[in-house]
Design a protein around this motif. Structure first.
Motif, mmCIF file in Angstrom:
data_model
loop_
_atom_site.group_PDB
_atom_site.id
_atom_site.type_symbol
_atom_site.label_atom_id
_atom_site.label_comp_id
_atom_site.label_asym_id
_atom_site.label_seq_id
_atom_site.Cartn_x
_atom_site.Cartn_y
_atom_site.Cartn_z
ATOM 1 N N TRP A 1 -2.023 -2.774 -5.787
ATOM 2 C CA TRP A 1 -2.176 -3.947 -4.756
ATOM 3 C C TRP A 1 -3.820 -4.613 -4.717
ATOM 4 C CZ3 TRP A 1 -6.134 -2.525 -1.362
ATOM 5 C CH2 TRP A 1 -6.160 -1.248 -1.043
ATOM 6 N N PHE A 2 -3.744 -5.733 -4.415
ATOM 7 C CA PHE A 2 -5.072 -6.366 -4.440
ATOM 8 C C PHE A 2 -5.329 -6.931 -2.937
ATOM 9 C CE2 PHE A 2 -8.717 -9.048 -6.095
ATOM 10 C CZ PHE A 2 -9.401 -8.181 -6.556
ATOM 11 N N ALA A 3 -6.502 -7.018 -2.598
ATOM 12 C CA ALA A 3 -6.655 -7.402 -1.144
ATOM 13 C C ALA A 3 -7.963 -8.213 -1.102
ATOM 14 C CB ALA A 3 -6.644 -6.415 -0.001
ATOM 15 N N LEU A 4 -8.059 -8.893 0.163
ATOM 16 C CA LEU A 4 -9.286 -9.756 0.783
ATOM 17 C C LEU A 4 -10.057 -9.011 1.594
ATOM 18 C CD1 LEU A 4 -10.662 -12.275 -0.616
ATOM 19 C CD2 LEU A 4 -9.333 -13.430 1.357
ATOM 20 N N LEU A 5 -11.205 -8.851 1.436
ATOM 21 C CA LEU A 5 -11.963 -8.072 2.530
ATOM 22 C C LEU A 5 -13.188 -8.953 2.662
ATOM 23 C CD1 LEU A 5 -11.138 -5.545 0.325
ATOM 24 C CD2 LEU A 5 -11.586 -4.295 2.078
ATOM 25 N N ALA A 6 -14.005 -8.383 3.775
ATOM 26 C CA ALA A 6 -15.291 -8.890 4.090
ATOM 27 C C ALA A 6 -16.281 -7.719 4.502
ATOM 28 C CB ALA A 6 -15.167 -9.945 5.204
ATOM 29 N N PRO A 7 -17.441 -8.144 4.508
ATOM 30 C CA PRO A 7 -18.568 -7.266 4.853
ATOM 31 C C PRO A 7 -18.374 -6.975 6.233
ATOM 32 C CG PRO A 7 -19.655 -8.832 3.499
ATOM 33 C CD PRO A 7 -18.266 -9.399 4.153
ATOM 34 N N ALA A 8 -18.615 -5.423 6.754
ATOM 35 C CA ALA A 8 -18.350 -5.089 7.973
ATOM 36 C C ALA A 8 -19.356 -5.805 8.904
ATOM 37 C CB ALA A 8 -19.020 -3.600 8.100
ATOM 38 N N GLY A 9 -18.986 -6.215 10.137
ATOM 39 C CA GLY A 9 -19.764 -6.931 10.866
ATOM 40 C C GLY A 9 -19.485 -8.411 10.910
ATOM 41 N N THR A 10 -18.589 -8.828 9.973
ATOM 42 C CA THR A 10 -18.144 -10.268 10.182
ATOM 43 C C THR A 10 -17.353 -10.537 11.272
ATOM 44 O OG1 THR A 10 -18.018 -10.340 7.684
ATOM 45 C CG2 THR A 10 -16.660 -11.916 8.836
ATOM 46 N N PRO A 11 -17.616 -11.562 12.024
ATOM 47 C CA PRO A 11 -17.120 -11.544 13.295
ATOM 48 C C PRO A 11 -15.511 -11.713 13.545
ATOM 49 C CG PRO A 11 -19.158 -13.238 13.232
ATOM 50 C CD PRO A 11 -18.754 -12.482 11.815
ATOM 51 N N LYS A 12 -15.046 -11.043 14.576
ATOM 52 C CA LYS A 12 -13.464 -11.045 14.336
ATOM 53 C C LYS A 12 -12.755 -12.203 14.387
ATOM 54 C CE LYS A 12 -9.280 -8.567 16.066
ATOM 55 N NZ LYS A 12 -8.928 -7.613 17.334
ATOM 56 N N PRO A 13 -13.270 -13.360 15.281
ATOM 57 C CA PRO A 13 -12.532 -14.694 15.054
ATOM 58 C C PRO A 13 -12.659 -15.420 13.586
ATOM 59 C CG PRO A 13 -13.789 -14.485 17.097
ATOM 60 C CD PRO A 13 -14.358 -13.282 16.045
ATOM 61 N N ILE A 14 -13.365 -15.060 12.978
ATOM 62 C CA ILE A 14 -13.764 -15.609 11.527
ATOM 63 C C ILE A 14 -12.680 -14.701 10.557
ATOM 64 C CG2 ILE A 14 -15.066 -15.628 9.444
ATOM 65 C CD1 ILE A 14 -17.300 -16.737 11.223
ATOM 66 N N LEU A 15 -12.763 -13.443 10.740
ATOM 67 C CA LEU A 15 -11.505 -12.558 9.960
ATOM 68 C C LEU A 15 -10.288 -13.082 10.374
ATOM 69 C CD1 LEU A 15 -13.135 -9.101 10.362
ATOM 70 C CD2 LEU A 15 -13.483 -10.532 8.545
ATOM 71 N N GLU A 16 -9.964 -13.315 11.595
ATOM 72 C CA GLU A 16 -8.472 -13.864 11.984
ATOM 73 C C GLU A 16 -8.360 -15.152 11.334
ATOM 74 O OE1 GLU A 16 -8.877 -13.585 16.201
ATOM 75 O OE2 GLU A 16 -8.021 -11.559 16.409
ATOM 76 N N ARG A 17 -9.289 -16.033 11.444
ATOM 77 C CA ARG A 17 -9.019 -17.495 10.650
ATOM 78 C C ARG A 17 -8.856 -17.300 9.233
ATOM 79 N NH1 ARG A 17 -11.277 -22.763 10.552
ATOM 80 N NH2 ARG A 17 -9.932 -23.603 8.803
ATOM 81 N N ILE A 18 -9.602 -16.463 8.591
ATOM 82 C CA ILE A 18 -9.193 -16.101 6.986
ATOM 83 C C ILE A 18 -7.824 -15.601 6.972
ATOM 84 C CG2 ILE A 18 -9.977 -14.913 4.881
ATOM 85 C CD1 ILE A 18 -12.894 -14.757 6.251
ATOM 86 N N ASN A 19 -7.490 -14.561 7.796
ATOM 87 C CA ASN A 19 -6.030 -14.024 7.596
ATOM 88 C C ASN A 19 -5.200 -14.877 7.838
ATOM 89 O OD1 ASN A 19 -3.617 -12.623 8.981
ATOM 90 N ND2 ASN A 19 -4.745 -10.903 8.182
ATOM 91 N N LYS A 20 -5.338 -16.004 8.650
ATOM 92 C CA LYS A 20 -4.255 -17.112 9.172
ATOM 93 C C LYS A 20 -4.482 -18.146 7.909
ATOM 94 C CE LYS A 20 -3.647 -20.874 12.127
ATOM 95 N NZ LYS A 20 -4.006 -21.691 13.175
ATOM 96 N N GLU A 21 -5.655 -18.188 7.218
ATOM 97 C CA GLU A 21 -5.442 -19.189 5.988
ATOM 98 C C GLU A 21 -4.810 -18.363 4.653
ATOM 99 O OE1 GLU A 21 -6.286 -22.060 5.925
ATOM 100 O OE2 GLU A 21 -7.160 -22.682 7.811
ATOM 101 N N MET A 22 -5.013 -17.106 4.708
ATOM 102 C CA MET A 22 -4.456 -16.433 3.557
ATOM 103 C C MET A 22 -2.674 -16.537 3.731
ATOM 104 S SD MET A 22 -6.414 -13.099 3.202
ATOM 105 C CE MET A 22 -5.462 -12.392 2.037
ATOM 106 N N MET A 23 -2.225 -16.245 5.049
ATOM 107 C CA MET A 23 -0.841 -16.660 5.275
ATOM 108 C C MET A 23 -0.300 -17.905 4.878
ATOM 109 S SD MET A 23 -0.569 -13.283 6.255
ATOM 110 C CE MET A 23 -1.796 -12.709 6.285
ATOM 111 N N ALA A 24 -0.956 -18.800 5.071
ATOM 112 C CA ALA A 24 -0.677 -20.199 4.812
ATOM 113 C C ALA A 24 -0.529 -20.505 3.660
ATOM 114 C CB ALA A 24 -1.710 -21.243 5.634
#
Length: 333
Positions: free
Chosen positions: A260-283
């Motif tokens: 598998w291949f995944a999208l990650l971010a550096p630790a400490g990235t604000p959770k609201p931004i992580l959730e936004r990225i996750n939402k955009e990935m789903m779209a």
């Protein structure tokens, strides 16, 4: 009495201040996520351009860029089985403007394969979501006589030490080869490459006549008829190779390998931004053209919310640790 009143007033003021601060942080994070992104995003892919991970990442990222209204630039940083680029990503500023494309090798298997990565996938990175699943294809050079998986196993046992190539120590392809050896008893020699472009010509020439690969990695040799696909190591055939049997159909049902291949971010990235990225990935992943692009690349769409993604990563680390331990693969410096 005055002293007590003053102390109580101070405590109430402190409590009110803390509550206000908490609300400011919470709503500030939400506001940041709503405004995000306001500039170019960089995505570090720890493998070479044209590799399976690179191909599917660009398909998804192009759609995300359109939807989010900002450029998303891919930087390919191959080397050390994906560790070099992943390390660079883990050390990036956690502001949401650097993402990391992480494969099952550099963010799961390599933790058990290397003595030191320079990063801990669960501590130094934030798992956003896996987005592409691949099934291993067992392929041989046309210079070898076998044309079925059964014939190849017999041939390989009679000719121990056949070379098989991968994009580096600890890569999914490397571990797929080691697992094949466990399942069949075939003795092979692993030949790691810095990038997949170097491997194709050697596969065709028969110098490294064997591969356990994702479709995009060997599409060129297959299309040129320089390599022969023997089996797909999954539960079903893949649309790009409809005539190639599964390993179950070919007589080796116990050999199933998916990566598998995944999208990650550096630790400490604000959770609201992580959730936004996750939402955009789903779209993006629900877009019909993206789905078609994945299918053409021999990949399946994967989607998970943040919490499930973190659990998934933890379970994959344990799975690969067990495979590597059973295979007796020595740790790499």
């Amino acid at each position: 009495m005055k002293g007590n009143k003053m102390k109580n007033a101070q405590l109430k003021w402190a409590a009110a201040f803390c509550a206000t601060l908490a609300l400011t942080v919470a709503f500030g994070g939400a506001a940041t996520a709503q405004q995000y992104p306001t500039r170019t995003i960089t995505v570090i892919i720890p493998f070479a351009g044209g590799s399976a991970s690179d191909v599917v990442s660009r398909i998804m990222l192009n759609k995300m860029s359109t939807n989010m209204g900002q450029p998303i630039v891919v930087e390919n940083r191959p080397g050390a089985g994906g560790n070099s680029g992943t390390l660079q990503g883990a050390r990036s500023t956690p502001d949401g403007y650097t993402w990391v494309g992480g494969g099952s090798g550099p963010v799961a298997a390599n933790l058990s394969l290397y003595k030191s990565l320079g990063y801990d996938p669960e501590k130094d990175l934030e798992m956003i979501s896996p987005f592409a699943g691949f099934t291993i294809i067992v392929a041989v050079s046309k210079t070898l006589p076998p044309r079925t998986l059964k014939d190849f196993i017999e041939y390989a046992k009679a000719n121990p030490g056949l070379n098989f190539g991968s994009v580096g120590n600890g890569s999914s392809q490397h571990l797929a080869g080691e697992y094949f050896s466990q399942v069949t008893g075939v003795k092979m020699t692993h030949v790691p490459y810095r990038n997949i472009a170097q491997y194709g010509p050697d596969l065709i020439a028969g110098t490294v006549p064997l591969g356990f690969q994702w479709y995009p990695n060997i599409a060129g040799p297959l299309q040129a008829k320089g390599a022969i696909p023997l089996a797909v190591a999954g539960d079903k055939r893949i649309p790009t190779l409809p005539d190639v049997p599964t390993t179950t159909e070919a007589g080796l049902p116990q050999y199933k390998v998916n990566g598998w291949f995944a999208l990650l971010a550096p630790a400490g990235t604000p959770k609201p931004i992580l959730e936004r990225i996750n939402k955009e990935m789903m779209a993006a992943l629900n877009d019909p053209q993206v789905k078609q692009g994945f299918e053409s690349a021999g990949a399946e769409v994967m989607m998970m919310p943040l919490d499930e993604s973190k659990k998934f990563l933890h379970e994959e680390i344990i799975k690969y640790r067990d495979i590597i331990t059973k295979a007796g693969i020595p740790k790499i410096d």
